[in-house]
Scaffold this active site. Sequence first.
Site, PDB file in Angstrom:
ATOM      1  N   HIS A 238       0.831  -1.197   0.000  1.00 13.09           N
ATOM      2  CA  HIS A 238       0.000   0.000   0.000  1.00 13.09           C
ATOM      3  C   HIS A 238       0.869   1.251   0.000  1.00 13.09           C
ATOM      4  O   HIS A 238       2.076   1.182   0.210  1.00 13.09           O
ATOM      5  CB  HIS A 238      -0.912   0.019   1.240  1.00 13.09           C
ATOM      6  CG  HIS A 238      -0.156   0.169   2.517  1.00 13.09           C
ATOM      7  ND1 HIS A 238       0.386  -0.903   3.193  1.00 13.09           N
ATOM      8  CD2 HIS A 238       0.192   1.270   3.228  1.00 13.09           C
ATOM      9  CE1 HIS A 238       1.020  -0.479   4.273  1.00 13.09           C
ATOM     10  NE2 HIS A 238       0.925   0.840   4.316  1.00 13.09           N
TER      11      HIS A 238
ATOM     12  N   ASP B  39       1.060   5.216   1.782  1.00 19.45           N
ATOM     13  CA  ASP B  39       0.576   6.173   2.776  1.00 19.45           C
ATOM     14  C   ASP B  39       0.556   7.558   2.145  1.00 19.45           C
ATOM     15  O   ASP B  39       1.545   7.984   1.543  1.00 19.45           O
ATOM     16  CB  ASP B  39       1.528   6.269   3.977  1.00 19.45           C
ATOM     17  CG  ASP B  39       1.659   4.972   4.749  1.00 19.45           C
ATOM     18  OD1 ASP B  39       0.903   4.029   4.475  1.00 19.45           O
ATOM     19  OD2 ASP B  39       2.542   4.929   5.633  1.00 19.45           O
TER      20      ASP B  39
ATOM     21  N   HIS C 221      -2.006  10.479   6.514  1.00 17.43           N
ATOM     22  CA  HIS C 221      -1.932   9.323   7.407  1.00 17.43           C
ATOM     23  C   HIS C 221      -1.477   9.708   8.810  1.00 17.43           C
ATOM     24  O   HIS C 221      -1.920   9.100   9.793  1.00 17.43           O
ATOM     25  CB  HIS C 221      -0.969   8.290   6.799  1.00 17.43           C
ATOM     26  CG  HIS C 221      -0.789   7.039   7.597  1.00 17.43           C
ATOM     27  ND1 HIS C 221      -1.835   6.314   8.128  1.00 17.43           N
ATOM     28  CD2 HIS C 221       0.348   6.363   7.957  1.00 17.43           C
ATOM     29  CE1 HIS C 221      -1.362   5.254   8.765  1.00 17.43           C
ATOM     30  NE2 HIS C 221      -0.050   5.271   8.694  1.00 17.43           N
TER      31      HIS C 221
ATOM     32  N   HIS D  19       8.111   8.615   9.244  1.00 16.51           N
ATOM     33  CA  HIS D  19       6.851   9.036   8.643  1.00 16.51           C
ATOM     34  C   HIS D  19       6.699  10.556   8.693  1.00 16.51           C
ATOM     35  O   HIS D  19       6.287  11.190   7.713  1.00 16.51           O
ATOM     36  CB  HIS D  19       5.659   8.392   9.365  1.00 16.51           C
ATOM     37  CG  HIS D  19       5.302   7.021   8.890  1.00 16.51           C
ATOM     38  ND1 HIS D  19       5.943   5.895   9.344  1.00 16.51           N
ATOM     39  CD2 HIS D  19       4.369   6.599   7.993  1.00 16.51           C
ATOM     40  CE1 HIS D  19       5.408   4.820   8.763  1.00 16.51           C
ATOM     41  NE2 HIS D  19       4.453   5.217   7.940  1.00 16.51           N
TER      42      HIS D  19
END
Length: 232
Positions: free
Chosen positions: A68, A70, A74, A178
Site C-alpha cells: 500500500h 501512505d 496518514h 513518517h
Amino acid sequence: MEGGTRLVTVGGDHTIALPLIVDLSVPMVSGMPVYPGDPAVEIAPALTVAAGGVNVLGLHLGSQSGTHVDAPFHIDDALPTLDDLPLERFVGPAAVVDARGLPPRSPIGAGLVAPWLRPGVILLVATGWSDQWGTGGYLEHPYLAAEAAESIAEAGVRTVGVDALSVDPTPAGDLPAHRALCGAHAVIAENLRNLGVLIDAQAAGRPIEVSLLPLRIQGADGAPVRAVARVG
C-alpha cells in the site's frame, strides 16, 4: 526474440528476458499480516454463480492493508490526502538502496541512502525482510533512521518504498521517519517484495520504472496498490 525481448544477465548466473515486469506486491488473502491494531483482512464470496449468476467477492480491509501507499494525511489531519497528490508521485524511475543483511530492528542510516538521492526518483529500500512475510519475525524489520528520512526529504525525493511493514520500527512511538517524509508531502509504499531482482538489474545498469498507483479513494490516508516495476 519475440516481442523485442532479449536475454541478459543481471547478477551472477541470473539471466532474465528484458523488458521484464516484476510484481512487487504481496497477495491479498484473508488473515494476511497487518500492522498491529489495523483491521483484519477478510475476503469471501458475496455472490456466486451458483446462487446469483455471478461471482462477486466481499472485501473487508484497512486502507493500509498489504502492499500500500501512505498519504501524508496518514499522520496529520492538516496534510494532503491521497487524492490531493499528483499522479507523478506514484510512477517514475526508481533507485534501489541495498540495505539487506542488517540485524533485526536496525536503523538504516543516512550514509546508506545518500548515493541514490535525487529529485524525481522513486527510492526503494531493500531490507530483505519480505522473506519474513507471514512470520513473527516480520515485525522485527530494519527501519529508516530519522536522519535518513530527513536527508531523503531534503534531497527532494517524494516517493519512498520499503520491503517491510513500515519505514519506522514496529511498534513505533512518534513515527519520526513518517513525519519527516509525510511532512514534505512525500508518499510511502510499504510491504513491497522482490526488490532483490531490481538490485541485480540496477547493478547491471538496467533502467527501472516503478508504478505504485493506488485505488482512487476520496479523502484517503492511503490505499492498497498493485506495485510493479519495469526493467528496461
